[in-house]
Write a protein that holds these residues in place. Structure first.
Motif, short mmCIF file in Angstrom:
data_model
loop_
_atom_site.label_atom_id
_atom_site.label_comp_id
_atom_site.label_asym_id
_atom_site.label_seq_id
_atom_site.Cartn_x
_atom_site.Cartn_y
_atom_site.Cartn_z
N MET A 219 27.89 -7.91 -13.04
CA MET A 219 27.11 -6.80 -12.53
C MET A 219 26.85 -7.03 -11.03
O MET A 219 26.45 -8.10 -10.61
N THR A 220 27.08 -6.02 -10.22
CA THR A 220 26.88 -6.10 -8.78
C THR A 220 25.45 -5.71 -8.43
O THR A 220 24.93 -4.73 -8.93
N ASP A 221 24.85 -6.49 -7.54
CA ASP A 221 23.49 -6.17 -7.08
C ASP A 221 23.55 -4.99 -6.13
O ASP A 221 24.48 -4.84 -5.36
N HIS A 222 22.53 -4.14 -6.19
CA HIS A 222 22.46 -3.04 -5.23
C HIS A 222 21.67 -3.53 -4.02
O HIS A 222 21.04 -4.58 -4.06
N PRO A 223 21.73 -2.81 -2.91
CA PRO A 223 21.12 -3.28 -1.66
C PRO A 223 19.62 -3.57 -1.74
O PRO A 223 19.09 -4.29 -0.92
N PHE A 224 18.91 -3.02 -2.73
CA PHE A 224 17.46 -3.21 -2.82
C PHE A 224 17.05 -4.27 -3.84
O PHE A 224 15.88 -4.41 -4.14
N THR A 225 18.02 -5.03 -4.35
CA THR A 225 17.71 -6.05 -5.35
C THR A 225 16.66 -7.04 -4.87
O THR A 225 15.73 -7.37 -5.60
N ASP A 226 16.77 -7.53 -3.66
CA ASP A 226 15.82 -8.51 -3.14
C ASP A 226 14.82 -7.93 -2.16
O ASP A 226 14.13 -8.66 -1.45
N ALA A 227 14.72 -6.60 -2.13
CA ALA A 227 13.80 -5.94 -1.19
C ALA A 227 12.35 -6.12 -1.63
O ALA A 227 12.05 -6.23 -2.81
N ASP A 228 11.48 -6.15 -0.66
CA ASP A 228 10.04 -6.29 -0.91
C ASP A 228 9.42 -4.90 -0.87
O ASP A 228 9.10 -4.39 0.20
N PHE A 229 9.26 -4.28 -2.04
CA PHE A 229 8.69 -2.94 -2.12
C PHE A 229 7.18 -2.98 -1.96
O PHE A 229 6.53 -3.92 -2.41
N HIS A 230 6.65 -1.95 -1.31
CA HIS A 230 5.21 -1.86 -1.06
C HIS A 230 4.67 -0.52 -1.53
O HIS A 230 5.30 0.52 -1.32
N LYS A 231 3.51 -0.57 -2.18
CA LYS A 231 2.82 0.63 -2.65
C LYS A 231 1.69 0.94 -1.68
O LYS A 231 1.06 0.03 -1.15
N SER A 232 1.41 2.20 -1.48
CA SER A 232 0.33 2.60 -0.59
C SER A 232 -1.01 2.04 -1.06
O SER A 232 -1.29 1.98 -2.25
N ASP A 233 -1.84 1.64 -0.12
CA ASP A 233 -3.19 1.18 -0.44
C ASP A 233 -4.03 2.29 -1.06
O ASP A 233 -4.98 2.03 -1.79
N ARG A 234 -3.68 3.52 -0.78
CA ARG A 234 -4.43 4.67 -1.29
C ARG A 234 -4.16 4.95 -2.76
O ARG A 234 -4.87 5.73 -3.38
N SER A 235 -3.14 4.34 -3.33
CA SER A 235 -2.78 4.65 -4.72
C SER A 235 -3.65 3.93 -5.73
O SER A 235 -3.67 4.30 -6.89
N GLY A 236 -4.36 2.90 -5.34
CA GLY A 236 -5.23 2.17 -6.26
C GLY A 236 -4.42 1.49 -7.34
O GLY A 236 -3.33 0.98 -7.11
N ASP A 237 -4.93 1.50 -8.57
CA ASP A 237 -4.25 0.85 -9.69
C ASP A 237 -3.39 1.82 -10.49
O ASP A 237 -2.83 1.46 -11.51
N VAL A 238 -3.29 3.03 -10.02
CA VAL A 238 -2.53 4.07 -10.71
C VAL A 238 -1.06 3.96 -10.31
O VAL A 238 -0.73 3.50 -9.24
N GLY A 239 -0.17 4.40 -11.19
CA GLY A 239 1.25 4.40 -10.87
C GLY A 239 1.52 5.24 -9.64
O GLY A 239 0.84 6.22 -9.36
N CYS A 240 2.47 4.84 -8.88
CA CYS A 240 2.76 5.50 -7.62
C CYS A 240 4.20 5.20 -7.24
O CYS A 240 4.93 4.58 -8.01
N VAL A 241 4.60 5.60 -6.08
CA VAL A 241 5.91 5.23 -5.58
C VAL A 241 5.77 4.04 -4.64
O VAL A 241 4.70 3.82 -4.06
#
Length: 66
Positions: free
Chosen positions: A1-23
């Motif tokens: 299986m080939t890794d996609h470019p975001f495999t090792d990316a450090d994703f960040h969620k907005s501070d405004r989202s709280g504990d709720v699901g978000c992007v």
């Protein structure tokens, strides 16, 4: 299986989202001119990819509607 470019990316969620699901957003060193966006509840699902120009238009649009 080939890794996609975001495999090792450090994703960040907005501070405004709280504990709720978000992007989460990330930039990867593999393709720094692309911003990845994913669902924080399903982090192993699809990552949407935006060019820097598209990302700027998206975030500018959000800022004007909030």
């Amino acid at each position: 299986m080939t890794d996609h470019p975001f495999t090792d990316a450090d994703f960040h969620k907005s501070d405004r989202s709280g504990d709720v699901g978000c992007v989460e957003a990330a930039i990867t060193h593999h393709i720094p001119e692309i911003v990845g966006l994913r669902d924080s509840i399903h982090p192993h699902s699809t990552v949407l990819a935006f060019s820097n120009r598209e990302w700027l238009a998206f975030t500018t649009g959000l800022a004007t509607t909030i």
